[in-house]
Scaffold this motif. Sequence first.
Motif, PDB file in Angstrom:
ATOM      1  N   UNK A  22      33.018 121.841 120.077  1.00 19.59           N
ATOM      2  CA  UNK A  22      32.780 120.266 120.158  1.00 19.59           C
ATOM      3  C   UNK A  22      32.620 119.729 118.972  1.00 19.59           C
ATOM      4  N   UNK A  23      33.554 119.189 118.165  1.00 22.27           N
ATOM      5  CA  UNK A  23      33.394 118.901 116.679  1.00 22.27           C
ATOM      6  C   UNK A  23      32.534 117.390 116.612  1.00 22.27           C
ATOM      7  N   UNK A  24      32.591 116.523 117.733  1.00 20.44           N
ATOM      8  CA  UNK A  24      31.928 115.427 117.826  1.00 20.44           C
ATOM      9  C   UNK A  24      30.358 115.860 117.988  1.00 20.44           C
ATOM     10  N   UNK A  25      29.965 116.457 118.787  1.00 18.66           N
ATOM     11  CA  UNK A  25      28.663 117.190 119.092  1.00 18.66           C
ATOM     12  C   UNK A  25      28.022 117.755 117.994  1.00 18.66           C
ATOM     13  N   UNK A  26      28.695 118.549 117.101  1.00 20.38           N
ATOM     14  CA  UNK A  26      28.516 119.223 116.039  1.00 20.38           C
ATOM     15  C   UNK A  26      28.090 118.165 115.041  1.00 20.38           C
ATOM     16  N   UNK A  27      29.075 117.301 114.610  1.00 20.03           N
ATOM     17  CA  UNK A  27      28.722 116.133 113.680  1.00 20.03           C
ATOM     18  C   UNK A  27      27.457 115.316 114.022  1.00 20.03           C
ATOM     19  N   UNK A  28      27.089 115.300 115.336  1.00 22.17           N
ATOM     20  CA  UNK A  28      25.994 114.296 115.758  1.00 22.17           C
ATOM     21  C   UNK A  28      24.682 115.105 115.113  1.00 22.17           C
ATOM     22  N   UNK A  29      24.716 116.169 114.533  1.00 21.93           N
ATOM     23  CA  UNK A  29      23.493 116.906 114.172  1.00 21.93           C
ATOM     24  C   UNK A  29      23.529 116.405 112.329  1.00 21.93           C
ATOM     25  N   UNK A  30      24.350 115.818 112.084  1.00 20.40           N
ATOM     26  CA  UNK A  30      24.382 115.579 110.478  1.00 20.40           C
ATOM     27  C   UNK A  30      23.977 114.040 110.460  1.00 20.40           C
ATOM     28  N   UNK A  31      23.161 113.911 109.248  1.00 13.27           N
ATOM     29  CA  UNK A  31      22.870 112.449 108.863  1.00 13.27           C
ATOM     30  C   UNK A  31      24.196 111.809 108.350  1.00 13.27           C
ATOM     31  N   UNK A  32      24.273 110.737 108.523  1.00 13.62           N
ATOM     32  CA  UNK A  32      25.503 109.605 108.010  1.00 13.62           C
ATOM     33  C   UNK A  32      25.930 110.220 106.823  1.00 13.62           C
ATOM     34  N   UNK A  33      24.824 110.268 105.884  1.00 14.56           N
ATOM     35  CA  UNK A  33      25.347 110.542 104.624  1.00 14.56           C
ATOM     36  C   UNK A  33      24.854 111.895 103.856  1.00 14.56           C
ATOM     37  N   UNK A  34      25.127 112.888 104.684  1.00 15.62           N
ATOM     38  CA  UNK A  34      24.861 114.345 104.568  1.00 15.62           C
ATOM     39  C   UNK A  34      25.808 114.961 103.523  1.00 15.62           C
ATOM     40  N   UNK A  35      25.350 116.228 103.233  1.00 12.52           N
ATOM     41  CA  UNK A  35      26.003 117.157 102.311  1.00 12.52           C
ATOM     42  C   UNK A  35      26.153 118.453 103.108  1.00 12.52           C
ATOM     43  N   UNK A  36      27.349 118.979 103.030  1.00 14.72           N
ATOM     44  CA  UNK A  36      27.913 120.053 103.919  1.00 14.72           C
ATOM     45  C   UNK A  36      28.643 121.069 103.236  1.00 14.72           C
ATOM     46  N   UNK A  37      28.481 122.252 103.173  1.00 22.64           N
ATOM     47  CA  UNK A  37      29.300 123.371 102.555  1.00 22.64           C
ATOM     48  C   UNK A  37      29.497 124.295 103.580  1.00 22.64           C
ATOM     49  N   UNK A  38      30.631 124.295 104.259  1.00 19.77           N
ATOM     50  CA  UNK A  38      30.919 125.589 105.335  1.00 19.77           C
ATOM     51  C   UNK A  38      30.764 126.692 104.705  1.00 19.77           C
ATOM     52  N   UNK A  39      31.160 127.896 105.630  1.00 18.16           N
ATOM     53  CA  UNK A  39      30.994 129.274 105.134  1.00 18.16           C
ATOM     54  C   UNK A  39      32.405 129.619 104.360  1.00 18.16           C
ATOM     55  N   UNK A  40      33.619 128.920 104.178  1.00 20.12           N
ATOM     56  CA  UNK A  40      34.733 128.952 103.509  1.00 20.12           C
ATOM     57  C   UNK A  40      34.665 128.330 102.359  1.00 20.12           C
ATOM     58  N   UNK A  41      33.563 127.573 101.946  1.00 21.63           N
ATOM     59  CA  UNK A  41      33.149 126.796 100.559  1.00 21.63           C
ATOM     60  C   UNK A  41      33.735 125.445 100.721  1.00 21.63           C
ATOM     61  N   UNK A  42      34.252 124.896 101.773  1.00 17.65           N
ATOM     62  CA  UNK A  42      34.629 123.342 101.634  1.00 17.65           C
ATOM     63  C   UNK A  42      33.459 122.568 101.695  1.00 17.65           C
ATOM     64  N   UNK A  43      33.455 121.670 100.804  1.00 14.13           N
ATOM     65  CA  UNK A  43      32.216 120.634 100.780  1.00 14.13           C
ATOM     66  C   UNK A  43      32.662 119.388 101.621  1.00 14.13           C
ATOM     67  N   UNK A  44      31.710 118.949 102.085  1.00 21.20           N
ATOM     68  CA  UNK A  44      31.928 117.589 102.999  1.00 21.20           C
ATOM     69  C   UNK A  44      30.930 116.704 102.753  1.00 21.20           C
ATOM     70  N   UNK A  45      31.087 115.267 102.580  1.00 22.37           N
ATOM     71  CA  UNK A  45      30.041 114.579 102.483  1.00 22.37           C
ATOM     72  C   UNK A  45      30.180 113.536 103.584  1.00 22.37           C
ATOM     73  N   UNK A  46      29.132 113.471 104.522  1.00 29.15           N
ATOM     74  CA  UNK A  46      29.089 112.450 105.487  1.00 29.15           C
ATOM     75  C   UNK A  46      29.424 113.097 106.862  1.00 29.15           C
ATOM     76  N   UNK A  47      28.721 112.483 107.868  1.00 30.71           N
ATOM     77  CA  UNK A  47      28.919 113.044 109.272  1.00 30.71           C
ATOM     78  C   UNK A  47      30.410 112.987 109.690  1.00 30.71           C
ATOM     79  N   UNK A  48      31.163 111.816 109.518  1.00 33.34           N
ATOM     80  CA  UNK A  48      32.459 111.495 109.733  1.00 33.34           C
ATOM     81  C   UNK A  48      33.221 112.625 109.253  1.00 33.34           C
TER      82      UNK A  48
END
Length: 127
Positions: A22-48
């Motif tokens: 469930x990508x929405x439920x996963x995303x709800x764990x992140x702050x609106x303005x979070x920084x995330x790098x997944x296991x493949x090295x893709x960097x993302x900024x923000x819950x959306x």
Amino acid sequence: MTDSAPVHALVQSFEDAFNAHDPVALGEHFADDSLWTNAAGKRMRGREAVIAFGREVIARLADAYARYEVVDLLEIGPDVVAAHVAQRPVDAEGRPTDAPGASAVYVFARQGQDWRIVVGQNTIAAG
């Protein structure tokens, strides 16, 4: 951190959302303005961005399940905690598989009454 139960509960909830694919439920764990790098090295900024990426890849993860274990906690400040989390692949029934595991570091911050991931890095664990 005197009471680590909220962080343990959040990690369990994150595991549940991952295993429900469930990508929405996963995303709800992140702050609106979070920084995330997944296991493949893709960097993302923000819950959306996390939710959008999850929607792109969720079909490829349909057979992926994991168990998350909080290995260590470090209180950075009164409302900021870092957690080292081991992710172990399992099948749909919860039995361990031979797939590579991962090691993640999450930085949680209290936002109002809730805790959210503000920074995270996930890394495939070698053999």
